[in-house]
Design an enzyme around this catalytic site. Structure first.
Site, PDB file in Angstrom:
ATOM      1  N   HIS A 118       3.501   0.627  -4.726  1.00 33.07           N
ATOM      2  CA  HIS A 118       3.149  -0.636  -4.095  1.00 33.07           C
ATOM      3  C   HIS A 118       4.323  -1.593  -4.236  1.00 33.07           C
ATOM      4  O   HIS A 118       5.010  -1.574  -5.254  1.00 33.07           O
ATOM      5  CB  HIS A 118       1.912  -1.244  -4.774  1.00 33.07           C
ATOM      6  CG  HIS A 118       1.261  -2.295  -3.951  1.00 33.07           C
ATOM      7  ND1 HIS A 118       1.669  -3.604  -3.975  1.00 33.07           N
ATOM      8  CD2 HIS A 118       0.260  -2.216  -3.047  1.00 33.07           C
ATOM      9  CE1 HIS A 118       0.929  -4.288  -3.127  1.00 33.07           C
ATOM     10  NE2 HIS A 118       0.068  -3.479  -2.542  1.00 33.07           N
ATOM     11  N   ASP A 161      -5.703   2.632  -2.009  1.00 35.64           N
ATOM     12  CA  ASP A 161      -6.125   3.651  -1.053  1.00 35.64           C
ATOM     13  C   ASP A 161      -6.103   5.075  -1.568  1.00 35.64           C
ATOM     14  O   ASP A 161      -6.402   6.003  -0.820  1.00 35.64           O
ATOM     15  CB  ASP A 161      -5.302   3.515   0.232  1.00 35.64           C
ATOM     16  CG  ASP A 161      -5.827   2.342   1.037  1.00 35.64           C
ATOM     17  OD1 ASP A 161      -7.049   2.132   1.009  1.00 35.64           O
ATOM     18  OD2 ASP A 161      -5.031   1.623   1.654  1.00 35.64           O
TER      19      ASP A 161
HETATM   20  N1  ACO Z   1       5.941   8.703  -3.144  1.00 38.16           N
HETATM   21  C1  ACO Z   1       7.187   9.061  -3.541  1.00 38.16           C
HETATM   22  N2  ACO Z   1       8.158   8.185  -3.833  1.00 38.16           N
HETATM   23  C2  ACO Z   1       7.857   6.872  -3.712  1.00 38.16           C
HETATM   24  C3  ACO Z   1       6.578   6.438  -3.322  1.00 38.16           C
HETATM   25  C4  ACO Z   1       5.598   7.403  -3.037  1.00 38.16           C
HETATM   26  N3  ACO Z   1       4.371   7.055  -2.663  1.00 38.16           N
HETATM   27  N4  ACO Z   1       6.568   5.088  -3.280  1.00 38.16           N
HETATM   28  C5  ACO Z   1       7.796   4.696  -3.634  1.00 38.16           C
HETATM   29  N5  ACO Z   1       8.568   5.775  -3.907  1.00 38.16           N
HETATM   30  C6  ACO Z   1       9.964   5.772  -4.398  1.00 38.16           C
HETATM   31  C7  ACO Z   1      10.935   5.376  -3.293  1.00 38.16           C
HETATM   32  O1  ACO Z   1      11.364   6.510  -2.580  1.00 38.16           O
HETATM   33  C8  ACO Z   1      12.038   4.729  -4.091  1.00 38.16           C
HETATM   34  O2  ACO Z   1      12.761   5.762  -4.724  1.00 38.16           O
HETATM   35  P1  ACO Z   1      14.366   5.614  -4.988  1.00 38.16           P
HETATM   36  O3  ACO Z   1      14.500   4.444  -5.912  1.00 38.16           O
HETATM   37  O4  ACO Z   1      14.771   6.908  -5.578  1.00 38.16           O
HETATM   38  O5  ACO Z   1      14.975   5.362  -3.640  1.00 38.16           O
HETATM   39  C9  ACO Z   1      11.282   4.005  -5.213  1.00 38.16           C
HETATM   40  O6  ACO Z   1      10.054   4.739  -5.391  1.00 38.16           O
HETATM   41  C10 ACO Z   1      10.982   2.552  -4.908  1.00 38.16           C
HETATM   42  O7  ACO Z   1      10.136   2.504  -3.768  1.00 38.16           O
HETATM   43  P2  ACO Z   1      10.377   1.587  -2.494  1.00 38.16           P
HETATM   44  O8  ACO Z   1      10.226   2.420  -1.276  1.00 38.16           O
HETATM   45  O9  ACO Z   1      11.624   0.779  -2.646  1.00 38.16           O
HETATM   46  O10 ACO Z   1       9.151   0.622  -2.623  1.00 38.16           O
HETATM   47  P3  ACO Z   1       8.621  -0.337  -1.519  1.00 38.16           P
HETATM   48  O11 ACO Z   1       8.098  -1.533  -2.214  1.00 38.16           O
HETATM   49  O12 ACO Z   1       9.636  -0.577  -0.445  1.00 38.16           O
HETATM   50  O13 ACO Z   1       7.424   0.486  -0.832  1.00 38.16           O
HETATM   51  C11 ACO Z   1       5.275   1.372  -0.423  1.00 38.16           C
HETATM   52  C12 ACO Z   1       6.085   0.321  -1.194  1.00 38.16           C
HETATM   53  C13 ACO Z   1       5.593   1.266   1.075  1.00 38.16           C
HETATM   54  C14 ACO Z   1       3.796   1.074  -0.625  1.00 38.16           C
HETATM   55  C15 ACO Z   1       5.619   2.777  -0.958  1.00 38.16           C
HETATM   56  O14 ACO Z   1       5.311   2.845  -2.327  1.00 38.16           O
HETATM   57  C16 ACO Z   1       4.889   3.884  -0.181  1.00 38.16           C
HETATM   58  O15 ACO Z   1       5.348   4.290   0.878  1.00 38.16           O
HETATM   59  N6  ACO Z   1       3.726   4.377  -0.721  1.00 38.16           N
HETATM   60  C17 ACO Z   1       2.976   5.405  -0.033  1.00 38.16           C
HETATM   61  C18 ACO Z   1       2.167   4.791   1.093  1.00 38.16           C
HETATM   62  C19 ACO Z   1       0.995   3.994   0.589  1.00 38.16           C
HETATM   63  O16 ACO Z   1       0.215   4.425  -0.249  1.00 38.16           O
HETATM   64  N7  ACO Z   1       0.861   2.779   1.150  1.00 38.16           N
HETATM   65  C20 ACO Z   1      -0.259   1.903   0.830  1.00 38.16           C
HETATM   66  C21 ACO Z   1       0.218   0.690   0.108  1.00 38.16           C
HETATM   67  S1  ACO Z   1      -1.160  -0.305  -0.372  1.00 38.16           S
HETATM   68  C22 ACO Z   1      -1.627  -1.041   1.050  1.00 38.16           C
HETATM   69  O17 ACO Z   1      -0.868  -1.378   1.917  1.00 38.16           O
HETATM   70  C23 ACO Z   1      -3.007  -1.240   1.191  1.00 38.16           C
END
Ligand code: ACO
Length: 431
Positions: free
Chosen positions: A308, A366
Site C-alpha cells: 500500500h 482487498d
Molecule cells: N507485490 C510484489 N512487490 C510489490 C508489491 C506487491 N503487491 N507492492 C509493492 N511491491 C514492491 C515494488 O515492486 C517495489 O519494489 P522495489 O523497491 O524493488 O522496486 C517496492 O515494493 C515498493 O513498492 P512501490 O511500487 O514503490 O509502492 P507504491 O506505493 O508505488 O504502490 C501499490 C502501492 C500500487 C498498492 C502496490 O503495493 C501494488 O501494486 N500492490 C498490489 C495491488 C493492490 O493490492 N492494490 C490495492 C491497494 S489498496 C486499494 O487501493 C484499495
C-alpha cells in the site's frame, strides 16, 4: 504552537525563501511550497505524489506506520463494530455522527431516491452481456449528469445535499442493473422497506418468480465491507473526483471519473485480481513458485492484495476483514473454503519472506474482501463495483468539502518538460 520554517536558497543567485510548515491536527507537518514558483521560478517534482499533499481535508486520517485509520476522528475498528454504512456515510459527509432523528431522516432521504429513471435502465441494453460491470457502472453514473444538470447549482448547499442522497441511493440500483444485465435476468426494483445492504442483495439475487430470504449474516457482512471501503483520504479515485470536480463539472460526471480510476488493479480492481490470483495458484504447494515470479522484476507479477502506498504496517481494514472471514464462512456453511485456506497460507509465507518484510509489504483491505463477497454469492467481476458503492460515500464527502471551500482552485499540476525544444516544421516530402 511553534512556527516551523525551512529556508531554501537558490545557490546560483543566492536568493533565499522561508517556507512555512503547516500543522495538521495530527500527523506530520506539511511544507507550504506555494511561494517557490513566485519567488524562484521553480516548480516541485514529485511523481505519484509520493510526498505531496494536494489539499486540506478534515475527513479521514491515516497513520500508515502505525496502521491507524480514522473517519472524522473515529477509529475504523469502532465504527466497524458498532455502526452501519449509512451512519458512516452521514459521518463522512456531515462531520458528526447523527442523532436518532437525523439518522432516520437521512435513511428516509436515501431510501426515497433509490429508483433510477426508466430511460437509464435502457442504457444497459447498449452493452453486450459480458461487458465488464465497471464499464457499465461508470457509463451509467456519468449518464446521471444528463438527468440532473440544468437544475443543479453546485454552489447551493441544499443542491449538494441532494446530490449525496441521489448518488448514494442509486449506486446499488445501478450496480444491480449491471449484474442483472450480465445474467440476462429481469431487473428487480429497489425495496424501500429493506436496509441498504439487504436491498442491495435483494436487487442482486431476487427473481420475480420466487421469494428470496436474505441471510442476516450476508447483509451484516456486506454492511461491514461497505464501512471499511467507505473512505481512504486522497487515494487515486478520490483525487480523481476532486480533480474532475475542481473544474466545476457536474458531480455525477466527476463520480464517474472516480469509478474509472477505481477500476485499475493497483487500486479497487485488486479485489477481483486477488481471487483470480488465488485461483491461478490453486494449491499451497504452488505458493513458492508463484512468489518466485513475484520477486522476478522481469515477470511483472504482483502479489495482489499486498502493499500500500500509505500503510507500511498492517492495513487495519485487512485485520478486521480477516477476522470476519472466519465468522462469515462458518455461518454461511462455507467454512471449508479452500481459497480462504490458501490465502491464509500465502499471507503467512509472504510475511516471513525477506522480499516482503524488507519492503514493508502487508495485506491490504482487498486481500480477503473477495473471499467474503464470494461467500455471500457476489461474483468476482462485481467485486470492484461493490467497492465503488462503498467509496461513493467518500467521493461525495470530498467533493462537497472541496466545493464548499472558498479557497478552492481548479486542480492543475505542472510538469517537468523533457520533450524537444522549439523546432521548424518540415514539409512531408522533405522528412
Ligand atoms: N507485490 C510484489 N512487490 C510489490 C508489491 C506487491 N503487491 N507492492 C509493492 N511491491 C514492491 C515494488 O515492486 C517495489 O519494489 P522495489 O523497491 O524493488 O522496486 C517496492 O515494493 C515498493 O513498492 P512501490 O511500487 O514503490 O509502492 P507504491 O506505493 O508505488 O504502490 C501499490 C502501492 C500500487 C498498492 C502496490 O503495493 C501494488 O501494486 N500492490 C498490489 C495491488 C493492490 O493490492 N492494490 C490495492 C491497494 S489498496 C486499494 O487501493 C484499495
Amino acid at each position: 504552537m511553534t512556527i516551523r520554517t525551512f529556508t531554501l536558497t537558490d545557490d546560483s543567485t543566492g536568493k533565499s525563501s522561508s517556507l512555512e510548515a503547516l500543522h495538521p491536527t495530527v500527523g506530520p507537518d506539511v511544507l507550504n511550497i506555494a511561494p517557490l514558483a513566485k519567488d524562484h521560478g521553480v516548480f516541485t517534482y514529485d511523481p505519484g505524489f509520493m510526498s505531496t499533499a494536494a489539499c486540506e481535508s478534515k475527513i479521514t486520517y491515516i497513520d500508515g506506520d502505525k496502521g491507524i485509520l480514522l473517519y472524522r476522528g473515529y477509529p475504523v475498528e469502532q465504527l466497524a463494530a458498532k455502526s452501519t454504512f449509512l451512519e458512516v456515510a452521514y459521518l463522512l459527509i456531515y462531520g458528526e455522527l447523527p442523532d436518532t432523528t437525523q439518522l432516520t431522516e437521512w435513511q428516509n432521504n436515501i431510501t426515497r431516491h433509490t429508483m433510477i429513471n426508466e430511460s437509464l435502465l435502457r442504457f444497459f441494453n447498449g452493452f453486450h452481456y459480458d461487458a465488464h460491470p465497471m464499464a457499465q457502472v461508470s457509463a451509467v453514473v456519468a449518464s446521471l449528469a444528463g438527468f440532473y444538470h440544468d437544475s443543479l447549482d453546485i454552489y447551493n448547499p441544499r443542491h449538494r445535499e441532494i446530490v449525496a442522497h441521489r448518488i448514494l441511493a442509486k449506486m446499488p440500483t445501478i450496480a444491480a442493473a449491471a449484474y442483472k444485465h450480465m445474467l440476462g435476468q429481469p431487473f428487480i426494483y429497489p425495496q424501500n422497506s429493506l436496509s441498504y445492504g439487504a436491498n442491495l442483495l435483494n436487487m442482486f439475487f431476487a427473481v420475480p418468480s420466487e421469494e428470496l430470504q436474505i441471510h442476516p449474516m450476508a447483509a451484516k457482512a456486506l454492511d461491514l465491507l461497505l464501512i471499511l471501503h467507505a473512505d481512504h483520504e486522497q487515494n487515486a479515485s478520490t483525487s480523481t473526483v476532486r480533480l474532475a470536480g475542481s473544474t466545476g463539472t457536474n458531480p455525477y460526471a466527476a463520480m464517474s471519473a472516480g469509478v474509472a480510476a477505481l477500476w485499475g488493479p493497483s487500486h479497487g480492481g485488486a479485489n477481483e485480481a486477488v481471487l483470480q490470483m488465488l485461483e491461478e495458484i490453486g494449491t499451497a504447494d504452488a505458493i513458492p513458485k508463484f512468489l518466485a515470479r513475484v520477486k522476478d522484476k522481469q515477470d511483472h507479477t504482483k502479489l495482489m492484495g499486498f502493499g500500500h502506498r500509505v500503510y507500511k504496517n498492517f492495513d487495519p481494514r485487512a485485520k478486521i476483514i480477516r477476522e470476519t472471514c472466519h465468522a462469515v464462512l462458518k455461518t454461511l456453511g462455507r467454512s471449508d473454503n479452500p481459497l480462504f485456506e490458501l490465502a491464509l497460507r500465502l499471507e503467512e509465507v509472504a510475511l516471513n519472506d525477506e522480499y516482503f518484510v524488507s519492503r514493508k509489504l502487508y495485506p491490504n483491505v482487498d486481500f480477503y474482501s473477495g473471499i467474503i463477497y464470494s461467500a455471500i454469492g457476489i461474483p468476482r467481476s462485481m467485486f470492484t463495483v461493490m467497492f465503488a458503492i462503498a467509496r461513493t460515500a467518500g467521493w461525495v464527502a470530498h467533493w462537497q468539502e472541496m466545493i464548499a471551500d472558498p479557497a478552492m482552485k481548479i486542480g492543475r499540476p505542472r510538469q517537468l518538460y523533457t520533450g524537444p525544444t522549439s523546432r521548424v516544421y518540415t514539409d512531408i516530402h522533405t522528412r
